[in-house]
Design an enzyme around this catalytic site. Structure first.
Site, mmCIF file in Angstrom:
data_model
loop_
_atom_site.group_PDB
_atom_site.id
_atom_site.type_symbol
_atom_site.label_atom_id
_atom_site.label_comp_id
_atom_site.label_asym_id
_atom_site.label_seq_id
_atom_site.Cartn_x
_atom_site.Cartn_y
_atom_site.Cartn_z
ATOM 1 C CG ASP A 183 -2.034 0.977 1.163
ATOM 2 O OD1 ASP A 183 -1.751 2.185 1.024
ATOM 3 O OD2 ASP A 183 -3.187 0.550 1.270
ATOM 4 C CG ASN B 201 -13.171 -0.524 4.544
ATOM 5 O OD1 ASN B 201 -13.453 -1.009 5.623
ATOM 6 N ND2 ASN B 201 -12.063 0.164 4.344
ATOM 7 C CD GLN C 160 -15.593 -0.321 -1.998
ATOM 8 O OE1 GLN C 160 -16.752 -0.517 -1.656
ATOM 9 N NE2 GLN C 160 -15.028 -0.969 -2.996
ATOM 10 C CG HIS D 250 -9.070 -2.793 -2.042
ATOM 11 N ND1 HIS D 250 -10.127 -2.071 -2.570
ATOM 12 C CD2 HIS D 250 -8.604 -2.068 -0.998
ATOM 13 C CE1 HIS D 250 -10.292 -0.957 -1.873
ATOM 14 N NE2 HIS D 250 -9.375 -0.935 -0.905
ATOM 15 C CG HIS E 226 -6.773 -2.445 3.394
ATOM 16 N ND1 HIS E 226 -5.950 -1.404 3.048
ATOM 17 C CD2 HIS E 226 -7.995 -2.146 2.904
ATOM 18 C CE1 HIS E 226 -6.649 -0.498 2.380
ATOM 19 N NE2 HIS E 226 -7.892 -0.936 2.275
#
Length: 136
Positions: free
Chosen positions: A32, A88, A95, A101, A103
């Site tokens: 990230d 999310n 989101q 996706h 995390h």
């Protein structure tokens, strides 16, 4: 299936460079760019699904298998003591990129992060009513 204007589709499919930790025919795992902690990574499907509601059941299972594989390796290599898996769905849930996706957030004793919620008080009757509403 990809969406032309989706940045995560472009990253997942190699059109935009990333610091890739893992790649196969279905997924890319990247670091990230705005990490919560050292090693914070994202699992990105190469196909476009805007959120969990669109994600096929088989793909959802594959995401969890890949998450397990990655956190085991990251725990060994980074020496973190725990992990948060965060996913999310929708604006209200936080989101910001509408490509599914997950995390992977390594946790360290003094990382300073607070990832959680404030528990609400609820009665047994309210819990029963909610259960019945969902299960009916």
């Amino acid at each position: 299936m990809r969406e032309n204007n989706c940045i995560f589709c472009k990253i997942a499919n190699g059109e935009i460079s990333s610091r890739t930790l893992y790649e196969d025919d279905k997924f890319r795992v990247i670091l990230d760019l705005g990490p919560a902690t050292k090693g914070h990574a994202l699992i990105l499907p190469k196909d476009h699904y805007s959120d969990l509601f669109e994600l096929p059941e088989e793909c959802a299972g594959d995401v969890m298998k890949l998450a397990r594989k990655m956190v085991l390796k990251m725990k060994e290599k980074l020496g973190c003591e725990g992990f948060n898996l965060v996913q999310n769905n929708g604006d209200l849930a936080g989101q910001t990129v509408f490509h599914f996706h997950m995390h992977l957030i390594p946790r360290y004793r003094a990382d300073g992060q607070k990832i959680g919620w404030k528990p609400q008080e609820v009665s047994g009757e309210e819990l029963e009513e909610i259960k019945n509403q969902i299960v009916d």
